[in-house]
Design an enzyme around this catalytic site. Structure first.
Site, mmCIF file in Angstrom:
data_model
loop_
_atom_site.group_PDB
_atom_site.id
_atom_site.type_symbol
_atom_site.label_atom_id
_atom_site.label_comp_id
_atom_site.label_asym_id
_atom_site.label_seq_id
_atom_site.Cartn_x
_atom_site.Cartn_y
_atom_site.Cartn_z
ATOM 1 N N TYR A 63 0.832 -1.109 0.076
ATOM 2 C CA TYR A 63 -0.205 0.176 0.057
ATOM 3 C C TYR A 63 0.914 1.419 0.141
ATOM 4 O O TYR A 63 1.559 1.594 1.054
ATOM 5 C CB TYR A 63 -1.040 0.031 1.396
ATOM 6 C CG TYR A 63 -1.905 -1.309 1.390
ATOM 7 C CD1 TYR A 63 -2.352 -1.692 0.151
ATOM 8 C CD2 TYR A 63 -2.343 -1.579 2.594
ATOM 9 C CE1 TYR A 63 -3.295 -2.982 0.060
ATOM 10 C CE2 TYR A 63 -3.233 -2.701 2.512
ATOM 11 C CZ TYR A 63 -3.566 -3.387 1.432
ATOM 12 O OH TYR A 63 -4.581 -4.521 1.427
ATOM 13 N N HIS A 128 -0.413 -11.920 0.403
ATOM 14 C CA HIS A 128 -1.304 -10.767 0.014
ATOM 15 C C HIS A 128 -1.464 -11.113 -1.603
ATOM 16 O O HIS A 128 -0.651 -11.170 -2.385
ATOM 17 C CB HIS A 128 -0.412 -9.590 -0.084
ATOM 18 C CG HIS A 128 -1.356 -8.333 -0.342
ATOM 19 N ND1 HIS A 128 -0.736 -6.977 -0.121
ATOM 20 C CD2 HIS A 128 -2.592 -8.190 -0.666
ATOM 21 C CE1 HIS A 128 -1.519 -6.238 -0.417
ATOM 22 N NE2 HIS A 128 -2.822 -6.846 -0.703
HETATM 23 P P1 NAD Z 1 -12.970 0.362 1.216
HETATM 24 O O1 NAD Z 1 -14.377 -0.179 0.478
HETATM 25 O O2 NAD Z 1 -13.140 0.280 2.947
HETATM 26 O O3 NAD Z 1 -13.273 2.105 0.515
HETATM 27 C C1 NAD Z 1 -11.968 2.699 1.074
HETATM 28 C C2 NAD Z 1 -12.455 4.258 0.543
HETATM 29 O O4 NAD Z 1 -13.621 4.722 1.195
HETATM 30 C C3 NAD Z 1 -11.283 5.424 1.037
HETATM 31 O O5 NAD Z 1 -11.207 6.036 -0.058
HETATM 32 C C4 NAD Z 1 -11.985 5.894 2.230
HETATM 33 O O6 NAD Z 1 -11.345 7.047 2.623
HETATM 34 C C5 NAD Z 1 -13.315 6.025 2.078
HETATM 35 N N1 NAD Z 1 -14.270 6.114 3.123
HETATM 36 C C6 NAD Z 1 -14.246 5.375 4.220
HETATM 37 N N2 NAD Z 1 -15.186 5.750 5.207
HETATM 38 C C7 NAD Z 1 -15.899 6.666 4.538
HETATM 39 C C8 NAD Z 1 -16.915 7.528 4.852
HETATM 40 N N3 NAD Z 1 -17.502 7.321 6.161
HETATM 41 N N4 NAD Z 1 -17.270 8.440 4.121
HETATM 42 C C9 NAD Z 1 -16.509 8.782 3.073
HETATM 43 N N5 NAD Z 1 -15.504 8.013 2.499
HETATM 44 C C10 NAD Z 1 -15.263 7.123 3.348
HETATM 45 O O7 NAD Z 1 -11.857 -0.240 0.386
HETATM 46 P P2 NAD Z 1 -10.349 -0.565 1.033
HETATM 47 O O8 NAD Z 1 -9.992 0.427 1.746
HETATM 48 O O9 NAD Z 1 -9.858 -1.143 -0.275
HETATM 49 O O10 NAD Z 1 -10.594 -1.749 1.894
HETATM 50 C C11 NAD Z 1 -10.603 -1.748 3.311
HETATM 51 C C12 NAD Z 1 -9.278 -2.292 3.783
HETATM 52 O O11 NAD Z 1 -9.254 -3.644 3.649
HETATM 53 C C13 NAD Z 1 -7.995 -1.768 3.205
HETATM 54 O O12 NAD Z 1 -7.696 -0.360 3.600
HETATM 55 C C14 NAD Z 1 -6.997 -2.799 3.289
HETATM 56 O O13 NAD Z 1 -6.533 -2.724 4.643
HETATM 57 C C15 NAD Z 1 -7.734 -3.966 3.287
HETATM 58 N N6 NAD Z 1 -7.950 -4.710 1.808
HETATM 59 C C16 NAD Z 1 -7.051 -5.681 1.625
HETATM 60 C C17 NAD Z 1 -7.213 -6.356 0.279
HETATM 61 C C18 NAD Z 1 -6.424 -7.701 0.154
HETATM 62 O O14 NAD Z 1 -5.715 -8.046 1.228
HETATM 63 N N7 NAD Z 1 -6.092 -7.960 -1.068
HETATM 64 C C19 NAD Z 1 -7.894 -5.774 -0.542
HETATM 65 C C20 NAD Z 1 -8.835 -4.833 -0.307
HETATM 66 C C21 NAD Z 1 -8.691 -4.110 0.971
#
Ligand code: NAD
Length: 323
Positions: A63, A128
């Site tokens: 990330y 990952h």
């Molecule tokens: P998400 O669906 O959680 O969306 C994140 C986005 O939404 C960001 O831009 C954030 O700033 C915004 N956001 C969050 N809360 C909000 C609110 N209340 N109002 C407006 N905007 C808001 O997507 P993500 O971040 O990709 O997924 C969550 C976490 O899961 C990642 O940060 C990561 O740690 C993990 N993840 C892991 C994998 C993997 O292992 N392959 C893949 C995807 C995500």
């Protein structure tokens, strides 16, 4: 003096003995992958999350090309609380430079991650996005290497992550029982795609903890919209945008509905939401508090589900052998 954490539901994570908050702090936005994030805002977001009862933090060297791990490390250090008060997951095998799940690379990777995170151990180390590697290598080479890291005390538990759901059954059917402690699935438990739920009975039968990430479908359900790199089809993007607009027209927030939808599924130990500001943390925690009290706005949910019906469970190819 630290403010005592507010109550947030803690759920058991498979057979690990860990109890993780129903909402976990996804730290990928701290790597500025959804837009720039200042260090002060990142540190403040981590503190607010912890103060409001979020005890689970997820990051990866991938990330922001290691930036997320560094920012999260600063945020956690600034908490000045005992290490056992929070649970940290990071990952190995995926880097800005590409994928490498070899024993040599993942063994080196954890030391690099620990240094960036300023920690002596992580609670979970995930491989990952394993669909971009050889799943047989994960089984025969990466898993034994991670077991060694467990014995050395650098990691407590082992996980695997990725998009296609069949990668989890492939690996879990081939490793010794208990070798994989948790799985992390993303974009398969949200209002537009709930296919992860079909796999839950199998995962439970294996004693594996289930973490679901991206309830906002990696930004599809935000007012800001998805980042440029988002892999969804134009049709899926348009349907999600219409759902967001529908909520707005009713004076509601799609982000709240989407977070509540995922957290309401009690078989999921933690829902990782990517957060980069104090206000996002507060909004998402408030959404869960409201869910526990008043429940969901079923009327708006039904309307949104109707808008998303034509793209229900639509996903995108991922990996070297996309199905
Ligand atoms: P998400 O669906 O959680 O969306 C994140 C986005 O939404 C960001 O831009 C954030 O700033 C915004 N956001 C969050 N809360 C909000 C609110 N209340 N109002 C407006 N905007 C808001 O997507 P993500 O971040 O990709 O997924 C969550 C976490 O899961 C990642 O940060 C990561 O740690 C993990 N993840 C892991 C994998 C993997 O292992 N392959 C893949 C995807 C995500």
């Amino acid at each position: 003096m630290a403010i005592p954490p507010a109550k947030m539901e803690l759920r058991p994570l498979g057979n690990t003995g860990l109890k993780v908050s129903s909402v976990g702090f996804g730290a990928s936005p701290l790597g500025s992958v959804f837009g720039p994030v200042a260090e002060d805002d990142a540190v403040a977001a981590v503190r607010e999350a912890f103060n409001l009862g979020i005890n689970f933090f997820d990051t990866s060297p991938y990330y922001g090309g290691t930036l997320s791990e560094k920012m999260l490390g600063k945020g956690l250090k600034a908490l000045q609380v005992p290490r056992s008060d929070y649970i940290v997951a990071t990952k190995c095998g995926r880097y800005k430079e590409g994928f490498d799940f070899s024993a040599e690379r993942v063994t080196k990777s954890i030391d690099e991650s620990l240094e960036r995170l300023q920690l002596d151990y992580v609670d979970i180390l995930h491989c990952h996005d394993i669909e971009f590697g050889s799943l047989d290598q994960i089984v025969s080479e990466t898993m034994p290497a991670l077991q060694k890291l467990k014995q050395e005390g650098k990691i407590r538990f082992i996980g695997i992550t990725g998009l296609p759901l069949n990668i989890f059954t492939y690996v879990l059917d081939r490793v010794p029982s208990g070798a994989v402690d948790v799985i992390l699935s993303y974009c398969h438990l949200s209002v537009n795609d709930s296919t992860l739920l079909d796999l839950v009975p199998y995962l439970k039968s294996k004693g594996v903890g289930v973490i679901s990430a991206s309830p906002l479908s990696m930004g599809l359900f935000t007012e800001q919209g998805p980042p440029e790199w988002h892999p969804a089809s134009p049709e899926l993007k348009a349907a999600c945008k219409a759902a967001v607009a529908h909520c707005r027209s009713k004076g509601k927030k799609m982000t709240k509905l989407a977070v509540q939808y995922s957290v309401a599924k009690k078989d999921i130990s933690s829902v990782l939401v990517g957060m980069s500001s104090v206000s996002q943390v507060e909004e998402n925690v408030a959404a869960v508090t409201e869910l526990e009290g008043l429940g969901m706005d079923q009327e708006t949910l039904s309307e949104v589900e109707a808008i998303l019906e034509p793209v229900k469970n639509q996903t995108w190819p991922s990996g070297i052998d996309p199905k």
